[in-house]
Motif scaffolding. Structure first.
Motif, PDB file in Angstrom:
ATOM      1  N   UNK A   1       0.934  -1.070   0.085  1.00  0.00           N
ATOM      2  CA  UNK A   1      -0.121   0.069  -0.038  1.00  0.00           C
ATOM      3  C   UNK A   1       0.973   1.183  -0.126  1.00  0.00           C
ATOM      4  N   UNK A   2       1.150   1.848  -1.123  1.00  0.00           N
ATOM      5  CA  UNK A   2       1.870   2.890  -1.489  1.00  0.00           C
ATOM      6  C   UNK A   2       1.396   4.305  -0.570  1.00  0.00           C
ATOM      7  N   UNK A   3       1.980   4.880   0.317  1.00  0.00           N
ATOM      8  CA  UNK A   3       1.388   6.181   1.021  1.00  0.00           C
ATOM      9  C   UNK A   3       2.454   7.237   0.650  1.00  0.00           C
ATOM     10  N   UNK A   4       3.320   7.033  -0.257  1.00  0.00           N
ATOM     11  CA  UNK A   4       4.451   8.003  -0.550  1.00  0.00           C
ATOM     12  C   UNK A   4       3.800   9.381  -0.943  1.00  0.00           C
TER      13      UNK A   4
ATOM     14  N   UNK B   1      -8.344   4.747   2.642  1.00  0.00           N
ATOM     15  CA  UNK B   1      -8.936   3.678   2.691  1.00  0.00           C
ATOM     16  C   UNK B   1      -9.110   3.036   1.587  1.00  0.00           C
ATOM     17  N   UNK B   2      -8.720   1.779   1.631  1.00  0.00           N
ATOM     18  CA  UNK B   2      -8.501   0.830   0.357  1.00  0.00           C
ATOM     19  C   UNK B   2      -8.763  -0.482   0.559  1.00  0.00           C
ATOM     20  N   UNK B   3      -9.127  -1.280  -0.460  1.00  0.00           N
ATOM     21  CA  UNK B   3      -9.198  -2.735  -0.389  1.00  0.00           C
ATOM     22  C   UNK B   3      -7.871  -3.209  -1.022  1.00  0.00           C
ATOM     23  N   UNK B   4      -7.060  -4.069  -0.254  1.00  0.00           N
ATOM     24  CA  UNK B   4      -6.045  -4.479  -0.563  1.00  0.00           C
ATOM     25  C   UNK B   4      -5.960  -6.037  -0.705  1.00  0.00           C
TER      26      UNK B   4
END
Length: 217
Positions: A175-178, A185-188
């Motif tokens: 999950x890239x938070x760069x 909020x994301x489905x991964x």
């Protein structure tokens, strides 16, 4: 007299052609062909085959190529290994014989390998394992990850008991938070666990809370 000579030449030519055809057909009928037969393991519902048991039998067949050529190699009749009487984790020794192989019509089995091997069996179990989040990168300058929540926090996996018991957790895909400054909020999707363990669900819901980073001077 010339007519007799012509008939004799024609007969000799026909005889030669017949001999050549006979030799060709005879040679063709002994042509060896390398083929792999798939192996089908049959077990009780709660039992699984583990380890490196073979999945194919390497076989040399002999016979008319025309007979074999009409069959698709992928449709070769599987060699069935019946393990239905086994009801617990164990190791068995299994052998196969020529009559266990079903070659195409007109072909015969000349050689095959392996003819004997060891099969490891284990109980199929299911358990909950923790989900760990993969968070590469850093938020934007002056921000930090405040909290991460996963729903569900644990997922079910199923597989051989000895393998499942060693599994401590499964990981999400990255999950890239760069350079982010806001919550995410994301489905991964989940990364596949080691074979032959199987996930009961393929993804989870991730909530990443990002807040300002206060620096004391």
């Amino acid at each position: 007299m010339a007519k007799l000579s012509n008939n004799f030449s024609l007969k000799m030519f026909s005889l030669i052609v017949a001999v050549v055809l006979y030799v060709f057909v005879s040679a063709e009928s002994t042509t060896p062909v390398e083929v792999e037969f798939p192996i089908e393991y049959r077990t009780q519902e709660g039992i699984v085959v583990v380890g490196d048991s073979p999945t194919r039998i390497r076989t040399t067949l002999q016979g008319p190529w025309a007979n074999f050529h009409s069959f698709e190699i992928d449709s070769m009749t599987p060699v069935v290994v019946n393990l239905m009487k086994e009801t617990e984790a164990t190791t068995v020794r299994h052998s196969i014989f020529t009559n266990d192989l079903e070659p195409p019509g007109g072909m015969k089995v000349v050689a095959f390998s392996p003819s004997e091997w060891t099969i490891d069996l284990d109980l199929k179990v299911e358990r909950l394992v923790t989900v760990n989040v993969d968070l590469p990168g850093r938020p934007a300058l002056g921000f930090k990850i405040v909290d991460v929540k996963i729903e569900p926090a644990q997922v079910r996996v199923v597989g051989p008991q000895r393998t499942v018991e060693l599994l401590q957790h499964v990981r999400t895909k990255a999950i890239d938070v760069s350079e982010r400054e806001e919550d995410l909020e994301i489905e991964v999707e989940l990364r596949a666990p080691p074979h032959p363990i199987v996930l009961r669900q393929k993804s989870v819901q991730a909530k990443v809370q990002i807040g300002e980073e206060f620096v004391k001077r």
